[in-house]
Design an enzyme around this catalytic site. Structure first.
Site, short mmCIF file in Angstrom:
data_model
loop_
_atom_site.label_atom_id
_atom_site.label_comp_id
_atom_site.label_asym_id
_atom_site.label_seq_id
_atom_site.Cartn_x
_atom_site.Cartn_y
_atom_site.Cartn_z
N ASP A 4 -4.76 -4.39 5.85
CA ASP A 4 -5.18 -5.30 4.79
C ASP A 4 -4.08 -6.34 4.58
O ASP A 4 -2.91 -6.02 4.61
CB ASP A 4 -5.43 -4.50 3.50
CG ASP A 4 -6.06 -5.35 2.41
OD1 ASP A 4 -6.65 -6.40 2.73
OD2 ASP A 4 -5.97 -4.95 1.24
N SER A 36 0.86 -1.20 0.00
CA SER A 36 0.00 0.00 0.00
C SER A 36 0.89 1.24 0.00
O SER A 36 1.77 1.35 -0.85
CB SER A 36 -0.94 -0.07 1.21
OG SER A 36 -1.88 0.96 1.16
N HIS A 85 -2.57 -0.96 -3.38
CA HIS A 85 -3.68 -0.01 -3.22
C HIS A 85 -3.40 1.26 -4.02
O HIS A 85 -2.32 1.82 -3.94
CB HIS A 85 -3.85 0.38 -1.74
CG HIS A 85 -4.24 -0.78 -0.88
ND1 HIS A 85 -4.01 -0.79 0.47
CD2 HIS A 85 -4.84 -1.95 -1.17
CE1 HIS A 85 -4.47 -1.94 0.98
NE2 HIS A 85 -4.98 -2.66 -0.01
#
Lengths: 277, 198
Positions: B132, B12, B39
């Site tokens: 996540d 991310s 992401h």
């Protein structure tokens, strides 16, 4: 390894049980997505196996209804992919204006956000009053939400931004009334929309359309079911009529590829060729 | 021990730089597919594939719906879609709700990677500012896959590696510059061992 194979057998039986008992056919959906949803429901209900879930859903309708909500696709937003709506406005609406009466089918409309987006677009392009929109979904719970046209206010900021990026001509707030934590879509948007129950996996053609929208539904289907549905769209769209798919979906890998030309390739807007061409 | 059959990576905030470093260490003939969730902003296009492709010898592309997964190719989840792996080792996409605020979600990729590859997976968690991937890591570890996590001290954002480390007993925690070379070593060793046994 053995556990995986057993689970796959259980999953197959579960989907067959759902079909035989309730008539919803998920057997040709993309497996990974279905499996993930089934496992999450399994965890939530504290059930120990898919077989236990099968037993429960056969005898407990309310459990099945919860599972059905998990299994059906009910994520959507207003003017999702604003560039798509902009392309629709620029390249499709001018062609539709030549018709004195229009039929539009929104297949797999879920809770209706994109149907209202279309209604707004048609209004602004002066086409709404001569259009009949058929908005269909297999899930009656989300269809009811679509019919009510009541949406959570939390997403409104994003919807407004999407509307503006999609080439919206008015103020987005003209189209709804805010009530506490939700908004109610303007009644005048609903007049020409017919919300109806239709299952792409099992139901057939019900009319000849000038425009069909089915966005981000085919990604949930396997190739076989994708071909079935694209065939259904081919049979339902008039020659010269338009078909719009989701931005990661394509007709190009199906057997109907040659029957459609690109209108805006990147936005997945296609047009059925005239058979006499 | 069976050789590994796929590498899945989640990253991310700060991930583009970290991914570039990992991929740069791998040769063109790397024998496994590498499947990545990074992401991104929902409306970003395919620029990530160009950036990463220019930093390594491997073919980097955005994963297409129903595409068959091939070795030696780096696949990226498209922005605003979850990327799932089917048992026949092809991709599916979904627009299901964000998971841990993310779409694409690392957890969704990792959980479905298990359906296709079972224990023959190497999962890597790099820098990121959320948690996540931690559930996916836990499940891959449970089934016997191999987990590598970027050393939080070397991560631009340490929440994601920390969450992965907290969620399960990971196999290796490495500074970012060692992850690529170690991955290559791990894969080559597993192939050597497999050949010796067969």
């Amino acid at each position: 390894m053995d556990d995986f194979e057993t689970q796959n057998i259980e999953l197959q039986l579960l989907l067959k049980a759902i079909y035989l008992k309730y008539g919803y056919d998920f057997r040709n959906y993309s497996k990974a997505s279905i499996k993930r949803r089934v496992f999450h429901r399994l965890d939530k209900e504290g059930l120990e196996s898919i077989s236990a879930m099968q037993h429960k859903l056969l005898y407990d309708v309310s459990f099945f209804e919860r599972l059905l909500l998990d299994l059906s696709i009910n994520v959507t937003e207003m003017f999702r992919d604003p560039s798509f709506y902009l392309a629709l406005r620029k390249f499709v609406m001018p062609k539709l204006k030549k018709h004195s009466f229009l039929k539009i089918w929104h297949a797999g409309c879920s809770s209706g956000e994109e149907v209202y987006s279309m209604a707004i677009l048609l209004k602004e392009e002066g086409l709404y009053d001569r259009t009949q929109i058929y908005a269909t979904d297999m899930n009656e719970v989300v269809l009811k939400q679509a019919k009510d046209g009541i949406f959570n206010i939390s997403k409104l900021k994003q919807y407004t931004a999407n509307y503006q990026k999609s080439g919206g001509l008015e103020s987005f707030s003209d189209y709804y009334m805010a009530h506490y934590d939700h908004v109610v879509m303007d009644k005048s948007l609903k007049g020409n929309i017919l919300f109806s129950d239709h299952n792409l996996a099992t139901d057939g053609v019900f009319g000849e359309m000038n425009l069909i929208l089915c966005r981000n539904v085919l990604i949930y289907f396997n190739r076989e079911l994708q071909n079935r549905v694209l065939g259904l769209f081919y049979d339902s769209v008039s020659p010269g009529g338009f078909l719009c798919l989701g931005s990661k979906e394509s007709i190009r890998f199906s057997k109907y590829s040659d029957a459609f030309e690109d209108v805006v390739r990147i936005e997945r807007i296609y047009r059925r060729l005239n058979t006499d061409n | 021990m069976n050789p590994f059959e796929a590498v899945v990576i989640g990253s991310s905030a700060g991930g583009i730089k970290a991914l570039s470093m990992v991929l740069a260490a791998l040769p063109r003939e790397f024998p496994l597919p590498i499947i990545i969730v990074q992401h991104l902003h929902p409306h970003s296009d395919s620029y990530l594939a160009h950036i990463l492709g220019s930093k390594c010898e491997l073919n980097v592309k955005q994963a297409d719906e129903k595409e068959t997964i091939n070795k030696g190719v780096v696949y990226l989840a498209p922005p605003n879609y979850h990327l799932l792996i089917e048992e026949d080792r092809s991709f599916s996409l979904s627009i299901d709700k964000p998971v841990t605020y993310a779409r694409p979600s690392v957890d969704v990729l990792f959980e479905t990677a298990i359906y296709a590859y079972q224990d023959k997976l190497i999962a890597i968690i790099l820098t990121g500012a959320n948690n996540d991937g931690s559930q996916g890591v836990k499940k891959i570890k449970q089934i016997g896959g191999y987990i590598i996590v970027q050393d939080p001290a070397t991560a631009e954002a340490d929440a994601m590696p920390k969450a992965a480390i907290a969620a399960s007993k990971v196999d290796s925690i490495l500074p970012i510059e060692q992850i690529g070379p170690y991955l290559l070593h791990l894969v080559n060793r597993s192939i050597r061992l497999y050949r010796q046994c067969h």
